[in-house]
Design a protein around this motif. Structure first.
Motif, PDB file in Angstrom:
ATOM      1  N   ASP A 392       0.845  -1.196   0.000  1.00 41.71           N
ATOM      2  CA  ASP A 392       0.000   0.000   0.000  1.00 41.71           C
ATOM      3  C   ASP A 392       0.879   1.245   0.000  1.00 41.71           C
ATOM      4  N   ILE A 393       0.681   2.092  -1.012  1.00 36.87           N
ATOM      5  CA  ILE A 393       1.403   3.356  -1.131  1.00 36.87           C
ATOM      6  C   ILE A 393       0.386   4.488  -1.015  1.00 36.87           C
ATOM      7  N   TYR A 394       0.576   5.378  -0.044  1.00 37.59           N
ATOM      8  CA  TYR A 394      -0.313   6.521   0.152  1.00 37.59           C
ATOM      9  C   TYR A 394       0.397   7.788  -0.325  1.00 37.59           C
ATOM     10  N   ILE A 395      -0.299   8.580  -1.123  1.00 39.68           N
ATOM     11  CA  ILE A 395       0.250   9.842  -1.619  1.00 39.68           C
ATOM     12  C   ILE A 395      -0.663  10.969  -1.149  1.00 39.68           C
ATOM     13  N   VAL A 396      -0.134  11.812  -0.275  1.00 38.82           N
ATOM     14  CA  VAL A 396      -0.929  12.895   0.307  1.00 38.82           C
ATOM     15  C   VAL A 396      -0.467  14.218  -0.287  1.00 38.82           C
ATOM     16  N   THR A 397      -1.342  14.870  -1.048  1.00 35.94           N
ATOM     17  CA  THR A 397      -1.039  16.164  -1.649  1.00 35.94           C
ATOM     18  C   THR A 397      -2.175  17.137  -1.366  1.00 35.94           C
ATOM     19  N   SER A 398      -1.941  18.406  -1.642  1.00 36.97           N
ATOM     20  CA  SER A 398      -2.993  19.415  -1.464  1.00 36.97           C
ATOM     21  C   SER A 398      -3.636  19.708  -2.812  1.00 36.97           C
TER      22      SER A 398
END
Length: 460
Positions: A392-398
Protein backbone atom coordinates in the motif's frame (compact mmCIF):
# COMPACT_ATOMS: atom_id res chain seq x y z
CA UNK A 1 40.16 -8.55 -46.98
CA UNK A 2 36.73 -9.65 -48.25
CA UNK A 3 33.50 -7.65 -47.78
CA UNK A 4 32.33 -9.67 -44.74
CA UNK A 5 35.59 -9.00 -42.92
CA UNK A 6 35.31 -5.31 -43.83
CA UNK A 7 31.80 -5.08 -42.31
CA UNK A 8 32.88 -6.90 -39.15
CA UNK A 9 35.73 -4.43 -38.65
CA UNK A 10 33.21 -1.57 -38.87
CA UNK A 11 31.04 -3.00 -36.08
CA UNK A 12 31.33 -1.05 -32.83
CA UNK A 13 31.72 -3.54 -29.99
CA UNK A 14 33.22 -3.71 -26.55
CA UNK A 15 36.15 -6.13 -26.62
CA UNK A 16 36.46 -8.70 -23.87
CA UNK A 17 39.38 -8.25 -21.48
CA UNK A 18 38.44 -10.64 -18.68
CA UNK A 19 38.73 -14.37 -18.07
CA UNK A 20 36.68 -17.52 -18.44
CA UNK A 21 35.36 -19.12 -15.28
CA UNK A 22 33.78 -22.53 -14.89
CA UNK A 23 30.12 -22.13 -13.97
CA UNK A 24 30.49 -24.81 -11.27
CA UNK A 25 33.02 -22.58 -9.52
CA UNK A 26 30.37 -19.92 -8.84
CA UNK A 27 28.36 -19.64 -5.62
CA UNK A 28 25.78 -22.48 -5.62
CA UNK A 29 23.23 -20.23 -3.90
CA UNK A 30 22.98 -17.97 -6.96
CA UNK A 31 20.09 -18.42 -9.37
CA UNK A 32 20.98 -19.81 -12.80
CA UNK A 33 20.51 -16.46 -14.52
CA UNK A 34 22.71 -14.76 -11.92
CA UNK A 35 25.50 -17.31 -12.47
CA UNK A 36 25.36 -16.84 -16.22
CA UNK A 37 25.38 -13.05 -15.95
CA UNK A 38 28.41 -13.14 -13.62
CA UNK A 39 30.19 -15.58 -15.91
CA UNK A 40 29.49 -13.23 -18.86
CA UNK A 41 30.65 -10.14 -16.92
CA UNK A 42 33.89 -11.81 -15.84
CA UNK A 43 34.65 -12.73 -19.44
CA UNK A 44 33.96 -9.15 -20.52
CA UNK A 45 36.15 -7.78 -17.72
CA UNK A 46 34.42 -4.41 -17.93
CA UNK A 47 30.64 -4.51 -17.91
CA UNK A 48 27.37 -3.14 -16.56
CA UNK A 49 24.40 -4.94 -15.01
CA UNK A 50 21.13 -3.03 -15.36
CA UNK A 51 18.47 -5.18 -13.75
CA UNK A 52 15.22 -4.57 -11.91
CA UNK A 53 15.12 -4.09 -8.15
CA UNK A 54 15.20 -7.36 -6.26
CA UNK A 55 16.87 -9.37 -9.03
CA UNK A 56 20.00 -9.88 -6.93
CA UNK A 57 22.46 -7.27 -8.19
CA UNK A 58 24.22 -7.25 -4.81
CA UNK A 59 24.94 -10.97 -4.94
CA UNK A 60 26.16 -10.72 -8.53
CA UNK A 61 28.46 -7.84 -7.56
CA UNK A 62 29.87 -9.84 -4.67
CA UNK A 63 30.46 -12.92 -6.81
CA UNK A 64 32.17 -10.79 -9.47
CA UNK A 65 34.45 -9.32 -6.79
CA UNK A 66 35.18 -12.71 -5.25
CA UNK A 67 36.07 -14.36 -8.56
CA UNK A 68 38.38 -11.49 -9.56
CA UNK A 69 40.13 -11.87 -6.20
CA UNK A 70 40.50 -15.64 -6.73
CA UNK A 71 41.78 -15.19 -10.27
CA UNK A 72 44.23 -12.33 -9.65
CA UNK A 73 44.99 -12.52 -5.95
CA UNK A 74 44.30 -8.77 -5.77
CA UNK A 75 41.80 -6.86 -3.66
CA UNK A 76 38.44 -5.60 -4.87
CA UNK A 77 36.41 -2.54 -3.88
CA UNK A 78 32.66 -1.96 -3.99
CA UNK A 79 31.37 1.62 -3.71
CA UNK A 80 27.78 1.98 -2.46
CA UNK A 81 25.40 4.46 -0.82
CA UNK A 82 26.12 4.90 2.90
CA UNK A 83 23.58 2.59 4.58
CA UNK A 84 23.70 0.11 1.70
CA UNK A 85 27.29 -0.80 2.55
CA UNK A 86 26.28 -2.22 5.94
CA UNK A 87 23.26 -3.91 4.40
CA UNK A 88 25.58 -5.56 1.87
CA UNK A 89 27.66 -7.07 4.66
CA UNK A 90 24.53 -8.63 6.17
CA UNK A 91 23.32 -9.89 2.77
CA UNK A 92 26.77 -11.26 2.03
CA UNK A 93 26.76 -13.50 5.10
CA UNK A 94 23.72 -15.35 3.72
CA UNK A 95 25.83 -16.30 0.69
CA UNK A 96 29.05 -16.94 2.63
CA UNK A 97 30.75 -13.78 1.37
CA UNK A 98 33.19 -12.04 3.70
CA UNK A 99 32.84 -8.30 3.12
CA UNK A 100 35.01 -5.71 4.87
CA UNK A 101 33.62 -2.20 5.46
CA UNK A 102 36.32 0.45 5.14
CA UNK A 103 36.50 4.24 5.16
CA UNK A 104 40.11 4.69 4.00
CA UNK A 105 42.91 2.75 2.35
CA UNK A 106 44.41 1.69 5.70
CA UNK A 107 41.17 -0.19 6.51
CA UNK A 108 41.37 -2.41 3.42
CA UNK A 109 41.67 -6.17 3.97
CA UNK A 110 42.43 -9.03 1.64
CA UNK A 111 39.44 -9.93 -0.53
CA UNK A 112 36.18 -7.98 -0.89
CA UNK A 113 36.01 -4.45 0.51
CA UNK A 114 33.16 -1.94 0.49
CA UNK A 115 32.92 1.79 1.18
CA UNK A 116 30.44 4.60 0.53
CA UNK A 117 30.66 7.16 -2.26
CA UNK A 118 31.53 10.07 0.00
CA UNK A 119 34.74 8.34 1.18
CA UNK A 120 36.17 7.39 -2.21
CA UNK A 121 38.86 10.10 -2.13
CA UNK A 122 40.57 8.28 0.74
CA UNK A 123 41.58 5.26 -1.38
CA UNK A 124 44.46 4.39 -3.67
CA UNK A 125 43.00 3.00 -6.92
CA UNK A 126 46.27 1.26 -7.83
CA UNK A 127 45.74 -1.14 -4.92
CA UNK A 128 42.64 -2.77 -6.42
CA UNK A 129 42.14 -5.26 -9.23
CA UNK A 130 38.40 -4.55 -9.47
CA UNK A 131 36.12 -1.58 -8.81
CA UNK A 132 32.37 -2.08 -8.58
CA UNK A 133 29.76 0.68 -8.39
CA UNK A 134 26.60 -0.34 -6.57
CA UNK A 135 23.48 1.71 -7.42
CA UNK A 136 25.60 3.48 -10.00
CA UNK A 137 22.69 5.62 -11.22
CA UNK A 138 23.04 7.52 -7.93
CA UNK A 139 25.92 9.36 -9.60
CA UNK A 140 23.34 11.58 -11.25
CA UNK A 141 22.50 12.88 -7.78
CA UNK A 142 26.13 13.70 -7.05
CA UNK A 143 28.07 16.65 -8.34
CA UNK A 144 30.09 16.39 -11.52
CA UNK A 145 33.11 16.24 -9.24
CA UNK A 146 32.26 12.73 -8.06
CA UNK A 147 31.49 11.44 -11.54
CA UNK A 148 34.77 12.78 -12.87
CA UNK A 149 36.68 11.57 -9.82
CA UNK A 150 35.47 7.97 -10.16
CA UNK A 151 36.15 7.91 -13.89
CA UNK A 152 39.65 9.34 -13.50
CA UNK A 153 40.62 7.41 -10.37
CA UNK A 154 39.83 3.99 -11.77
CA UNK A 155 40.56 4.47 -15.47
CA UNK A 156 43.42 1.90 -15.27
CA UNK A 157 41.68 -0.64 -13.03
CA UNK A 158 41.61 -4.00 -14.90
CA UNK A 159 38.11 -5.11 -13.88
CA UNK A 160 35.09 -2.84 -13.63
CA UNK A 161 31.41 -3.40 -12.98
CA UNK A 162 28.60 -0.87 -12.61
CA UNK A 163 25.25 -2.09 -11.32
CA UNK A 164 21.94 -0.26 -11.26
CA UNK A 165 18.25 -0.66 -11.82
CA UNK A 166 17.47 -0.30 -15.52
CA UNK A 167 18.41 3.25 -16.52
CA UNK A 168 15.94 5.36 -18.41
CA UNK A 169 16.54 4.60 -22.10
CA UNK A 170 16.20 8.27 -23.07
CA UNK A 171 18.65 9.43 -20.40
CA UNK A 172 21.63 9.16 -22.68
CA UNK A 173 23.87 11.08 -20.29
CA UNK A 174 23.43 8.33 -17.70
CA UNK A 175 24.25 5.64 -20.25
CA UNK A 176 27.26 7.70 -21.30
CA UNK A 177 28.44 7.91 -17.68
CA UNK A 178 28.30 4.12 -17.39
CA UNK A 179 30.16 3.65 -20.68
CA UNK A 180 32.89 6.09 -19.69
CA UNK A 181 33.35 4.69 -16.20
CA UNK A 182 33.67 1.12 -17.46
CA UNK A 183 36.16 2.29 -20.08
CA UNK A 184 34.06 1.20 -23.04
CA UNK A 185 33.79 4.61 -24.70
CA UNK A 186 33.81 8.22 -23.52
CA UNK A 187 30.51 10.02 -23.29
CA UNK A 188 31.69 12.46 -25.98
CA UNK A 189 32.60 9.61 -28.32
CA UNK A 190 29.24 7.93 -27.71
CA UNK A 191 27.32 11.10 -28.54
CA UNK A 192 29.30 11.85 -31.69
CA UNK A 193 28.99 8.24 -32.89
CA UNK A 194 25.28 7.63 -32.39
CA UNK A 195 23.56 10.98 -31.78
CA UNK A 196 22.74 14.41 -33.18
CA UNK A 197 21.64 17.59 -31.44
CA UNK A 198 17.88 17.83 -31.32
CA UNK A 199 16.35 20.85 -33.11
CA UNK A 200 19.33 23.05 -32.43
CA UNK A 201 19.14 22.54 -28.66
CA UNK A 202 22.65 21.40 -27.77
CA UNK A 203 21.39 20.19 -24.39
CA UNK A 204 19.19 17.54 -26.00
CA UNK A 205 20.33 14.58 -28.05
CA UNK A 206 18.50 12.06 -30.18
CA UNK A 207 19.68 8.91 -31.87
CA UNK A 208 20.57 9.19 -35.52
CA UNK A 209 17.87 7.58 -37.61
CA UNK A 210 20.14 4.90 -39.04
CA UNK A 211 21.88 4.31 -35.67
CA UNK A 212 18.89 3.07 -33.62
CA UNK A 213 19.63 -0.65 -33.90
CA UNK A 214 23.40 -0.19 -33.90
CA UNK A 215 23.26 1.77 -30.65
CA UNK A 216 21.39 -0.96 -28.80
CA UNK A 217 23.57 -3.64 -30.38
CA UNK A 218 26.58 -1.79 -28.99
CA UNK A 219 24.94 -1.56 -25.53
CA UNK A 220 24.38 -5.32 -25.60
CA UNK A 221 28.11 -5.94 -26.04
CA UNK A 222 28.89 -4.57 -22.56
CA UNK A 223 25.63 -4.21 -20.55
CA UNK A 224 23.03 -6.72 -19.38
CA UNK A 225 19.50 -5.31 -19.46
CA UNK A 226 16.60 -7.08 -17.74
CA UNK A 227 13.58 -6.40 -15.58
CA UNK A 228 12.89 -10.04 -14.76
CA UNK A 229 14.63 -13.38 -15.47
CA UNK A 230 12.34 -14.24 -18.40
CA UNK A 231 13.76 -11.25 -20.30
CA UNK A 232 16.80 -13.47 -20.86
CA UNK A 233 14.91 -16.72 -21.28
CA UNK A 234 14.88 -17.95 -17.66
CA UNK A 235 11.95 -18.88 -15.45
CA UNK A 236 10.16 -16.15 -13.47
CA UNK A 237 9.27 -18.58 -10.68
CA UNK A 238 9.70 -16.71 -7.40
CA UNK A 239 9.86 -13.38 -9.23
CA UNK A 240 6.18 -12.47 -9.43
CA UNK A 241 5.29 -9.27 -7.59
CA UNK A 242 2.15 -9.00 -5.43
CA UNK A 243 -0.51 -6.33 -5.96
CA UNK A 244 0.55 -2.69 -5.70
CA UNK A 245 -2.20 -0.41 -4.38
CA UNK A 246 -1.80 3.35 -4.83
CA UNK A 247 -4.01 5.55 -2.62
CA UNK A 248 -4.21 9.21 -3.59
CA UNK A 249 -5.39 11.52 -0.83
CA UNK A 250 -5.96 15.19 -1.62
CA UNK A 251 -6.36 17.57 1.32
CA UNK A 252 -7.85 21.03 1.19
CA UNK A 253 -5.57 24.01 0.80
CA UNK A 254 -5.81 27.06 3.06
CA UNK A 255 -8.64 29.24 1.80
CA UNK A 256 -8.24 32.86 0.70
CA UNK A 257 -11.51 34.62 1.65
CA UNK A 258 -11.20 36.87 -1.38
CA UNK A 259 -10.78 34.01 -3.90
CA UNK A 260 -13.78 31.92 -4.93
CA UNK A 261 -11.88 29.16 -6.74
CA UNK A 262 -8.50 27.99 -5.32
CA UNK A 263 -5.57 28.74 -7.60
CA UNK A 264 -3.81 25.64 -8.96
CA UNK A 265 -0.03 25.87 -8.92
CA UNK A 266 1.52 25.97 -12.40
CA UNK A 267 5.21 26.59 -11.87
CA UNK A 268 7.71 24.71 -9.71
CA UNK A 269 7.95 27.71 -7.40
CA UNK A 270 4.17 27.85 -7.01
CA UNK A 271 4.02 24.12 -6.23
CA UNK A 272 6.66 24.50 -3.55
CA UNK A 273 4.73 27.36 -2.00
CA UNK A 274 1.52 25.30 -2.14
CA UNK A 275 3.34 22.52 -0.27
CA UNK A 276 4.46 24.92 2.44
CA UNK A 277 0.99 26.41 2.76
CA UNK A 278 -0.58 22.95 3.26
CA UNK A 279 2.17 21.49 5.44
CA UNK A 280 0.15 21.23 8.65
CA UNK A 281 -2.87 19.70 6.91
CA UNK A 282 -0.83 17.12 5.01
CA UNK A 283 1.23 16.15 8.05
CA UNK A 284 -1.96 15.68 10.08
CA UNK A 285 -3.41 13.38 7.40
CA UNK A 286 -0.17 11.34 7.18
CA UNK A 287 -0.06 10.97 10.97
CA UNK A 288 -3.68 9.81 10.96
CA UNK A 289 -2.85 7.09 8.39
CA UNK A 290 0.29 5.85 10.14
CA UNK A 291 -1.00 6.03 13.71
CA UNK A 292 -4.10 4.01 12.81
CA UNK A 293 -2.10 0.77 12.59
CA UNK A 294 0.75 -1.03 14.35
CA UNK A 295 2.39 -1.97 11.04
CA UNK A 296 5.72 -0.48 10.01
CA UNK A 297 5.70 2.53 7.69
CA UNK A 298 8.26 4.30 5.54
CA UNK A 299 7.29 7.99 5.56
CA UNK A 300 8.86 10.14 2.84
CA UNK A 301 9.10 13.93 2.84
CA UNK A 302 11.04 16.62 0.95
CA UNK A 303 11.15 19.60 3.31
CA UNK A 304 12.98 19.81 6.64
CA UNK A 305 9.91 21.40 8.21
CA UNK A 306 7.84 18.43 7.05
CA UNK A 307 10.36 16.03 8.56
CA UNK A 308 10.30 17.73 11.95
CA UNK A 309 6.49 17.97 12.02
CA UNK A 310 6.08 14.32 11.00
CA UNK A 311 8.45 13.17 13.75
CA UNK A 312 6.37 15.04 16.33
CA UNK A 313 3.04 13.81 14.98
CA UNK A 314 3.73 10.12 14.30
CA UNK A 315 3.92 7.63 17.15
CA UNK A 316 7.06 5.48 17.53
CA UNK A 317 8.85 7.28 14.72
CA UNK A 318 12.53 7.98 14.14
CA UNK A 319 13.63 10.86 11.92
CA UNK A 320 16.74 10.79 9.74
CA UNK A 321 18.01 14.01 8.14
CA UNK A 322 20.83 14.67 5.72
CA UNK A 323 22.72 16.55 8.42
CA UNK A 324 22.64 13.61 10.83
CA UNK A 325 25.83 11.70 11.59
CA UNK A 326 26.52 8.61 9.44
CA UNK A 327 26.25 6.38 12.52
CA UNK A 328 22.67 7.54 13.14
CA UNK A 329 21.68 6.91 9.51
CA UNK A 330 23.20 3.43 9.49
CA UNK A 331 21.85 2.38 12.90
CA UNK A 332 18.34 3.61 12.07
CA UNK A 333 18.27 1.81 8.73
CA UNK A 334 19.39 -1.47 10.29
CA UNK A 335 17.03 -1.07 13.29
CA UNK A 336 14.14 -0.54 10.88
CA UNK A 337 14.92 -3.88 9.23
CA UNK A 338 15.14 -5.57 12.64
CA UNK A 339 11.79 -4.08 13.72
CA UNK A 340 13.31 -1.92 16.45
CA UNK A 341 12.13 1.19 14.58
CA UNK A 342 8.43 1.09 13.76
CA UNK A 343 8.09 4.18 11.57
CA UNK A 344 10.97 5.72 9.64
CA UNK A 345 10.72 9.38 8.57
CA UNK A 346 13.24 10.51 5.97
CA UNK A 347 13.83 11.77 2.42
CA UNK A 348 14.23 9.73 -0.78
CA UNK A 349 17.57 11.48 -1.29
CA UNK A 350 18.85 9.74 1.87
CA UNK A 351 17.36 6.24 1.72
CA UNK A 352 15.75 6.14 -1.71
CA UNK A 353 18.48 4.04 -3.35
CA UNK A 354 19.56 0.47 -2.69
CA UNK A 355 17.82 -0.37 0.59
CA UNK A 356 16.11 -3.78 0.81
CA UNK A 357 13.03 -3.17 2.95
CA UNK A 358 10.64 -5.78 1.62
CA UNK A 359 9.87 -6.78 5.22
CA UNK A 360 7.66 -3.66 5.19
CA UNK A 361 4.62 -3.21 2.93
CA UNK A 362 3.36 0.28 3.88
CA UNK A 363 4.66 3.61 2.60
CA UNK A 364 3.41 7.18 2.50
CA UNK A 365 4.56 10.22 0.55
CA UNK A 366 3.97 13.55 2.28
CA UNK A 367 3.60 15.20 -1.11
CA UNK A 368 5.35 14.41 -4.40
CA UNK A 369 8.18 16.01 -6.31
CA UNK A 370 8.25 16.04 -10.12
CA UNK A 371 11.04 13.45 -10.22
CA UNK A 372 9.68 10.15 -11.49
CA UNK A 373 13.00 8.39 -10.83
CA UNK A 374 12.95 9.47 -7.19
CA UNK A 375 9.35 8.28 -6.84
CA UNK A 376 10.13 4.96 -8.57
CA UNK A 377 13.24 4.27 -6.52
CA UNK A 378 11.49 5.16 -3.25
CA UNK A 379 8.62 2.74 -3.90
CA UNK A 380 11.06 0.00 -4.91
CA UNK A 381 12.57 -0.05 -1.44
CA UNK A 382 9.55 -2.16 -0.42
CA UNK A 383 7.90 -3.15 -3.72
CA UNK A 384 10.58 -5.48 -5.04
CA UNK A 385 11.12 -9.16 -5.70
CA UNK A 386 11.01 -10.91 -2.36
CA UNK A 387 7.96 -8.94 -1.19
CA UNK A 388 5.31 -11.46 -0.10
CA UNK A 389 2.42 -9.13 0.78
CA UNK A 390 0.27 -6.62 -1.08
CA UNK A 391 1.87 -3.18 -0.92
CA UNK A 392 0.00 0.00 0.00
CA UNK A 393 1.40 3.36 -1.13
CA UNK A 394 -0.31 6.52 0.15
CA UNK A 395 0.25 9.84 -1.62
CA UNK A 396 -0.93 12.89 0.31
CA UNK A 397 -1.04 16.16 -1.65
CA UNK A 398 -2.99 19.41 -1.46
CA UNK A 399 -5.58 20.48 -4.02
CA UNK A 400 -3.48 23.53 -4.91
CA UNK A 401 -0.59 21.32 -6.09
CA UNK A 402 -2.57 20.17 -9.12
CA UNK A 403 -2.38 16.81 -10.84
CA UNK A 404 1.04 15.82 -9.53
CA UNK A 405 0.12 12.14 -9.37
CA UNK A 406 -1.22 12.21 -12.95
CA UNK A 407 2.07 13.71 -14.10
CA UNK A 408 4.06 11.01 -12.31
CA UNK A 409 1.84 8.27 -13.76
CA UNK A 410 2.34 9.65 -17.27
CA UNK A 411 6.12 9.56 -16.76
CA UNK A 412 5.82 6.05 -15.33
CA UNK A 413 3.98 4.80 -18.41
CA UNK A 414 6.53 6.44 -20.71
CA UNK A 415 9.40 4.92 -18.72
CA UNK A 416 7.86 1.43 -18.82
CA UNK A 417 7.42 1.65 -22.59
CA UNK A 418 11.00 2.83 -23.03
CA UNK A 419 12.43 0.11 -20.78
CA UNK A 420 10.45 -2.53 -22.69
CA UNK A 421 11.97 -1.19 -25.91
CA UNK A 422 15.42 -1.25 -24.35
CA UNK A 423 15.01 -4.88 -23.28
CA UNK A 424 13.58 -5.83 -26.68
CA UNK A 425 16.52 -4.31 -28.56
CA UNK A 426 19.16 -6.05 -26.46
CA UNK A 427 17.35 -9.29 -25.64
CA UNK A 428 18.40 -11.43 -28.61
CA UNK A 429 22.09 -10.53 -28.53
CA UNK A 430 22.36 -10.88 -24.75
CA UNK A 431 20.45 -14.16 -24.66
CA UNK A 432 22.88 -15.64 -27.18
CA UNK A 433 25.96 -14.28 -25.40
CA UNK A 434 24.92 -15.16 -21.86
CA UNK A 435 23.57 -18.61 -22.67
CA UNK A 436 26.45 -19.24 -25.05
CA UNK A 437 23.99 -20.37 -27.68
CA UNK A 438 25.15 -18.30 -30.61
CA UNK A 439 24.27 -20.35 -33.65
CA UNK A 440 27.22 -21.42 -35.77
CA UNK A 441 26.73 -21.25 -39.53
CA UNK A 442 28.92 -22.59 -42.28
CA UNK A 443 29.49 -20.10 -45.06
CA UNK A 444 29.25 -21.20 -48.71
CA UNK A 445 32.09 -19.95 -50.88
CA UNK A 446 31.86 -21.30 -54.49
CA UNK A 447 35.15 -22.17 -56.15
CA UNK A 448 33.86 -22.96 -59.65
CA UNK A 449 31.87 -20.86 -62.08
CA UNK A 450 28.31 -22.12 -62.53
CA UNK A 451 27.49 -23.41 -66.05
CA UNK A 452 23.97 -23.28 -67.46
CA UNK A 453 22.70 -26.45 -69.17
CA UNK A 454 22.29 -26.22 -72.99
CA UNK A 455 18.51 -26.70 -72.84
CA UNK A 456 18.11 -23.70 -70.50
CA UNK A 457 20.07 -21.33 -72.69
CA UNK A 458 17.33 -21.38 -75.28
CA UNK A 459 14.56 -20.46 -72.87
CA UNK A 460 13.36 -16.87 -73.42
Amino acid sequence: MDYIEFLNEKRITAKSSGFEVNRDRLNPLLFDYQKDIVKWALKKGKAAIWSGTGTGKTNMELEFAKQVHIETGGNTLIVAPLAVAHQTVVEGRKFNYQVNICRKQEDVKTGINITNYEMIEHFDPSKFQAIILDESSILKSFTGKYRTLLIEMFKDTPYKLSASATPSPNDYMEIGNHAEFTGIMTRTEMLSTFFVHDAGDTGKWRLKGHAQDKFWEWIATWAVVLQKPSDLGYSDEGFILPELRIHEIIVESPKDPFVLIPKIAQTLQERRQARRDSLETRVAKVAEIVNSTDEQFVVWCDLNDESKALKNAIDKSVEVRGSDKPEHKIDTAMDFVDGKVENLVSKPSIFGFGMNWQHCNKMVFTGLSDSYEQYYQAIRRIYRYGQKREVDIYIVTSEAEGAVKDNIERKEKDAENMINEMVKHTQKILTEEIHGTTKETIGYYPTEKMKLPEWLKGVA
